[in-house]
Motif scaffolding. Structure first.
Motif, PDB file in Angstrom:
ATOM      1  N   TYR A  86       0.806  -1.223   0.000  1.00  0.00           N
ATOM      2  CA  TYR A  86       0.000   0.000   0.000  1.00  0.00           C
ATOM      3  C   TYR A  86       0.839   1.272   0.000  1.00  0.00           C
ATOM      4  CZ  TYR A  86      -3.939  -3.072   0.896  1.00  0.00           C
ATOM      5  OH  TYR A  86      -4.895  -4.049   0.776  1.00  0.00           O
ATOM      6  N   GLU A  87       2.140   1.146  -0.156  1.00  0.00           N
ATOM      7  CA  GLU A  87       3.011   2.321  -0.183  1.00  0.00           C
ATOM      8  C   GLU A  87       3.269   2.837  -1.600  1.00  0.00           C
ATOM      9  OE1 GLU A  87       6.515   1.428   2.146  1.00  0.00           O
ATOM     10  OE2 GLU A  87       5.277   0.449   3.678  1.00  0.00           O
ATOM     11  N   PHE A  88       2.682   2.167  -2.614  1.00  0.00           N
ATOM     12  CA  PHE A  88       2.931   2.569  -4.005  1.00  0.00           C
ATOM     13  C   PHE A  88       1.726   3.213  -4.704  1.00  0.00           C
ATOM     14  CE2 PHE A  88       6.008  -0.731  -2.937  1.00  0.00           C
ATOM     15  CZ  PHE A  88       7.197  -0.080  -3.249  1.00  0.00           C
TER      16      PHE A  88
ATOM     17  N   SER B  85       2.199  12.196 -21.423  1.00  0.00           N
ATOM     18  CA  SER B  85       1.247  13.130 -20.837  1.00  0.00           C
ATOM     19  C   SER B  85      -0.176  12.570 -20.838  1.00  0.00           C
ATOM     20  CB  SER B  85       1.255  14.449 -21.626  1.00  0.00           C
ATOM     21  OG  SER B  85       0.179  15.270 -21.242  1.00  0.00           O
ATOM     22  N   LEU B  86      -0.811  12.595 -19.700  1.00  0.00           N
ATOM     23  CA  LEU B  86      -2.192  12.136 -19.596  1.00  0.00           C
ATOM     24  C   LEU B  86      -3.164  13.115 -20.248  1.00  0.00           C
ATOM     25  CD1 LEU B  86      -2.058  10.779 -15.940  1.00  0.00           C
ATOM     26  CD2 LEU B  86      -2.414   9.410 -18.001  1.00  0.00           C
ATOM     27  N   PHE B  87      -2.697  14.303 -20.610  1.00  0.00           N
ATOM     28  CA  PHE B  87      -3.526  15.261 -21.342  1.00  0.00           C
ATOM     29  C   PHE B  87      -3.401  15.069 -22.855  1.00  0.00           C
ATOM     30  CE2 PHE B  87      -3.195  17.608 -17.315  1.00  0.00           C
ATOM     31  CZ  PHE B  87      -4.496  18.024 -17.148  1.00  0.00           C
ATOM     32  N   SER B  88      -2.617  14.088 -23.276  1.00  0.00           N
ATOM     33  CA  SER B  88      -2.357  13.899 -24.701  1.00  0.00           C
ATOM     34  C   SER B  88      -3.037  12.634 -25.230  1.00  0.00           C
ATOM     35  CB  SER B  88      -0.851  13.799 -24.947  1.00  0.00           C
ATOM     36  OG  SER B  88      -0.584  13.385 -26.273  1.00  0.00           O
ATOM     37  N   PRO B  89      -3.623  12.692 -26.421  1.00  0.00           N
ATOM     38  CA  PRO B  89      -4.198  11.491 -27.036  1.00  0.00           C
ATOM     39  C   PRO B  89      -3.130  10.451 -27.363  1.00  0.00           C
ATOM     40  CG  PRO B  89      -4.993  13.486 -28.124  1.00  0.00           C
ATOM     41  CD  PRO B  89      -3.872  13.900 -27.229  1.00  0.00           C
ATOM     42  N   THR B  90      -1.868  10.869 -27.399  1.00  0.00           N
ATOM     43  CA  THR B  90      -0.793   9.938 -27.745  1.00  0.00           C
ATOM     44  C   THR B  90      -0.200   9.245 -26.505  1.00  0.00           C
ATOM     45  OG1 THR B  90       0.920  11.660 -27.631  1.00  0.00           O
ATOM     46  CG2 THR B  90      -0.199  11.332 -29.751  1.00  0.00           C
ATOM     47  N   TRP B  91      -0.769   9.523 -25.309  1.00  0.00           N
ATOM     48  CA  TRP B  91      -0.247   8.847 -24.114  1.00  0.00           C
ATOM     49  C   TRP B  91      -0.310   7.342 -24.302  1.00  0.00           C
ATOM     50  CZ3 TRP B  91      -2.213   5.158 -20.841  1.00  0.00           C
ATOM     51  CH2 TRP B  91      -1.468   4.899 -19.673  1.00  0.00           C
ATOM     52  N   ARG B  92       0.736   6.654 -23.856  1.00  0.00           N
ATOM     53  CA  ARG B  92       0.713   5.193 -23.938  1.00  0.00           C
ATOM     54  C   ARG B  92       1.272   4.578 -22.654  1.00  0.00           C
ATOM     55  NH1 ARG B  92       5.781   3.111 -25.279  1.00  0.00           N
ATOM     56  NH2 ARG B  92       7.302   4.627 -26.107  1.00  0.00           N
ATOM     57  N   TYR B  93       0.781   3.404 -22.380  1.00  0.00           N
ATOM     58  CA  TYR B  93       1.200   2.675 -21.176  1.00  0.00           C
ATOM     59  C   TYR B  93       2.650   2.217 -21.302  1.00  0.00           C
ATOM     60  CZ  TYR B  93       1.830  -1.354 -18.103  1.00  0.00           C
ATOM     61  OH  TYR B  93       2.320  -2.260 -17.179  1.00  0.00           O
ATOM     62  N   ARG B  94       3.380   2.322 -20.199  1.00  0.00           N
ATOM     63  CA  ARG B  94       4.716   1.741 -20.069  1.00  0.00           C
ATOM     64  C   ARG B  94       4.751   0.934 -18.775  1.00  0.00           C
ATOM     65  NH1 ARG B  94       5.343   6.719 -22.423  1.00  0.00           N
ATOM     66  NH2 ARG B  94       6.910   6.962 -24.068  1.00  0.00           N
ATOM     67  N   PRO B  95       5.629  -0.060 -18.684  1.00  0.00           N
ATOM     68  CA  PRO B  95       5.722  -0.815 -17.430  1.00  0.00           C
ATOM     69  C   PRO B  95       5.942   0.128 -16.245  1.00  0.00           C
ATOM     70  CG  PRO B  95       6.983  -1.912 -19.128  1.00  0.00           C
ATOM     71  CD  PRO B  95       6.530  -0.604 -19.713  1.00  0.00           C
ATOM     72  N   ARG B  96       5.217  -0.132 -15.172  1.00  0.00           N
ATOM     73  CA  ARG B  96       5.276   0.754 -14.007  1.00  0.00           C
ATOM     74  C   ARG B  96       6.337   0.227 -13.036  1.00  0.00           C
ATOM     75  NH1 ARG B  96      -0.812   2.171 -12.287  1.00  0.00           N
ATOM     76  NH2 ARG B  96      -1.103  -0.088 -12.274  1.00  0.00           N
ATOM     77  N   ILE B  97       7.501   0.854 -13.116  1.00  0.00           N
ATOM     78  CA  ILE B  97       8.658   0.413 -12.344  1.00  0.00           C
ATOM     79  C   ILE B  97       8.558   0.947 -10.919  1.00  0.00           C
ATOM     80  CG2 ILE B  97      11.171   0.481 -12.175  1.00  0.00           C
ATOM     81  CD1 ILE B  97       9.942  -1.034 -14.616  1.00  0.00           C
TER      82      ILE B  97
ATOM     83  N   VAL C 106      11.056  -3.534  -9.642  1.00  0.00           N
ATOM     84  CA  VAL C 106      10.002  -4.504  -9.877  1.00  0.00           C
ATOM     85  C   VAL C 106       8.959  -3.889 -10.800  1.00  0.00           C
ATOM     86  CG1 VAL C 106       8.067  -5.708  -8.760  1.00  0.00           C
ATOM     87  CG2 VAL C 106      10.319  -5.741  -7.697  1.00  0.00           C
ATOM     88  N   ASP C 107       8.441  -4.682 -11.719  1.00  0.00           N
ATOM     89  CA  ASP C 107       7.321  -4.259 -12.555  1.00  0.00           C
ATOM     90  C   ASP C 107       6.044  -4.411 -11.718  1.00  0.00           C
ATOM     91  OD1 ASP C 107       5.218  -3.974 -14.321  1.00  0.00           O
ATOM     92  OD2 ASP C 107       6.143  -5.145 -15.923  1.00  0.00           O
ATOM     93  N   TYR C 108       5.467  -3.298 -11.325  1.00  0.00           N
ATOM     94  CA  TYR C 108       4.342  -3.316 -10.388  1.00  0.00           C
ATOM     95  C   TYR C 108       3.173  -4.150 -10.912  1.00  0.00           C
ATOM     96  CZ  TYR C 108       0.506  -1.587  -7.476  1.00  0.00           C
ATOM     97  OH  TYR C 108      -0.577  -1.493  -6.628  1.00  0.00           O
TER      98      TYR C 108
END
Length: 602
Positions: free
Chosen positions: A501-503, A559-571, A583-585
């Motif tokens: 719960y710290e992430f 940017s979450l304000f951009s239509p081009t935002w894309r997911y990346r592994p959440r380190i 670690v990949d969350y």
């Protein structure tokens, strides 16, 4: 020869008047010595007051060993001090006069904040202007001034009385030399510990904060008055490191520009939360009313799945302020400026208002970024976070240009009950209420939820300030990391452990009507991205787009304000693992209870 005998008898047997005079002189001399000795004893007791206050007010678990060490250590050091200078009591008292004068203020600080005077407090005092200090003291100002003058004067008088009485606390040269040697042992030991600590890498210093040497130095540093010089030394070395870090980044340039020019003033606010976990926010589905004000505030967009790479501020705050790659270890160098420098380059008048401290191992790396602002104010002495939107309102009224303002809150950092005023004690009983069940996990949860409810109020105050203007305004709130709370299966609390719960961190965006008119596409795009799996590594680019700022290396896919935002592994970095393990969350084993997050390490 009777005459001669009589004369001799007169020399050998003083008259009764002479005897009376001699006895009177002896009595007066003894009285002066007793008064002088008593005054020095009272001075020593006066200097012990902050140590007693710390034991009474501290939020530590008051184990007998800690209480004994917190009182015996300073008492022993005072005894050694007066013994070492026993042949010169006047000098001993004069050297203590400044510390005696500080006793009322230090004791008040300890009783109010339940904390000793640390290097963080020294840094705050050094950065605080007289007006803020006067606000902190409030109606006690002149009382404390009078008490301080009286205490300092008493130390001087005690020294003078000792000198006039010819008092020597230690008369034997051999005993005096022995005491000097004995008193030098702890001084040399603590100095050696400090030198050794300064040569360790920062990670080792922070990770090893619970060993015997560190605890011993902490006890000495918290002791009054001898801990004050130690604290000043720690603050100075910390300040030197921070200035060196600032010098490394000050020449960096983004070459920022305004991509959009609304026809009116712009005011953007970044609120950095502290130790807040999203599953205790009503806005994110929590069953308790922890967001009674924001739940009824229009134009709020919760970002529901944000993760911080680090479970503590020293990593979490830089992660959301900069483009620092999430794979980097905590102390690997990164010499770009933060979003504050970006906004300053783009022509915004930049402000950093903080309710945290400017100094300390945990705070100085953040202060490096705070120093990028054109205006930097530390409001720690005001205690509660509501001082931040109050000061924001003044800045908005007093200035006329475009603003980018960072509000760095103390939020939900432990001790929880000290983070909100009594009016926000909604969930009871709390830890502060005491009683036989004071450590019960439900009490801790109540205290913590009260901090979230108060943060809700602070954020609502901030949006009220922005809404009352006719400017284009928006607010981004994001916590630096989450928090571990005790449950039936987990006795741990607070953060820095690397538990599940710290992430995850609460994040939200608020915007005004004028912002919606100026940037309708941005609002719609953020709504579309608000439930996606985001990370603090996206925040820098998101804030740039929020304010319509561009620069040549801008990666809008972050940017979450951009239509081009894309997911990346959440380190993420479960803290204190060997090397720079990550670690990949989204593919980690989060465990149950308060197990460490586990998964494939990088």
């Amino acid at each position: 020869m009777p005459g001669a005998a009589g004369c001799l008898d007169r020399f050998c047997r003083p008259s009764s008047d002479a005897v009376t005079t001699m006895i009177g002189m002896d009595h007066a001399w003894l009285t002066r010595r007793r008064v002088a000795l008593a005054s020095i004893a009272v001075l020593a007791l006066l200097l012990m007051i902050p140590n007693v206050a710390l034991v009474v007010a501290s939020t530590h678990v008051k184990k007998p060993s800690w209480v004994a060490a917190s009182l015996v250590a300073p008492a022993a050091m005072l005894l050694a001090y007066f013994a070492v200078l026993g042949r010169r009591p006047r000098l001993a008292c004069l050297l203590m006069a400044p510390f005696a004068a500080l006793v009322p203020t230090v004791a008040l600080y300890i009783l109010r904040y339940r904390s000793p005077v640390t290097e963080a407090v020294v840094g705050t005092v050094m950065a605080t202007n007289p007006a803020e200090a006067a606000d902190f003291l409030g109606p006690w100002l002149w009382v404390l001034v009078a008490l301080s003058l009286a205490a300092g004067a008493f130390a001087i008088v005690a020294g003078r009385l000792g000198a006039r009485a010819g008092l020597q606390l230690v008369s034997s040269r051999r005993v005096h030399t022995t005491l000097i040697a004995l008193a030098a042992v702890p001084v040399i030991a603590f100095a050696s510990l400090q030198v050794a600590a300064s040569r360790e890498p920062p990670a080792a210093r922070l990770a090893g904060g619970d060993d015997v040497d560190s605890r011993s130095f902490r006890i000495a540093q918290d002791s009054y008055p001898f801990g004050i010089p130690l604290t000043l030394g720690v603050w100075w070395s910390d300040r030197v490191r921070a200035q060196a870090a600032i010098a490394r980044t000050q020449r960096f340039r983004f070459h920022a520009y305004r991509a959009v020019h609304p026809d009116r003033r712009q005011i953007y606010v970044l609120v950095i939360g502290e130790s807040s976990r999203s599953d205790h926010w009503q806005l994110f589905g929590y069953g308790r009313p922890t967001n009674p004000e924001l739940s009824h505030t229009g134009h709020v967009i919760p970002v529901t799945d944000m993760v911080s790479p680090w479970p503590m501020s020293i990593g979490g705050v830089p992660a959301l302020l900069t483009r620092r790659p999430p794979q980097l270890g905590l102390f690997q160098p990164f010499e770009e400026q933060s979003v504050v420098g970006l906004m300053r380059e783009a022509g915004f008048d930049t402000w950093w208002l903080s309710n945290q401290s400017p100094s300390g191992d945990w705070n100085s790396p953040i202060t490096v970024y705070a120093e990028e602002a054109q205006h930097l104010e530390w409001l720690t002495l005001q205690k509660y976070d509501s001082s931040l939107p109050e000061r924001l309102a003044e800045i908005v009224r007093e200035t006329h240009g475009d603003l980018f303002v960072v509000l760095h809150t103390i939020g939900s950092h432990g001790n929880y009950d000290s983070r909100y005023p009594d009016a926000f004690k909604h969930f009871v009983p709390t830890v502060q209420d005491g009683g036989p069940l004071a450590t019960d996990y439900q009490r801790v949860t109540n205290s913590y939820d009260n901090t979230v409810r108060y943060t809700d109020h602070v954020l609502s105050q901030t949006t009220d300030v922005l809404e009352r203007t006719d400017a284009v305004t928006a607010m981004w709130y994001q916590s630096d990391h989450g928090e571990t709370l005790p449950t039936a299966t987990c006795a741990m609390t607070e953060h820095g452990h690397g538990f599940r719960y710290e992430f995850p961190v609460p994040t939200l965006f608020w915007y005004s009507d004028a912002y919606a008119q100026a940037f309708p596409g941005k609002v719609a795009t953020l709504r579309a991205n608000a439930n996606k799996r985001a990370t603090s590594a996206d925040t820098f680019a998101t804030l740039a787009d929020m304010a319509g700022v561009g620069f040549p290396s801008h990666d809008r896919s972050r940017s979450l304000f951009s239509p081009t935002w894309r997911y990346r592994p959440r380190i993420i970095h479960p803290v204190w693992q060997e090397g720079n393990a990550w670690v990949d969350y989204d593919h980690a084993d989060l465990g149950n209870g308060c197990e460490l997050v586990r998964g494939r390490a990088g």
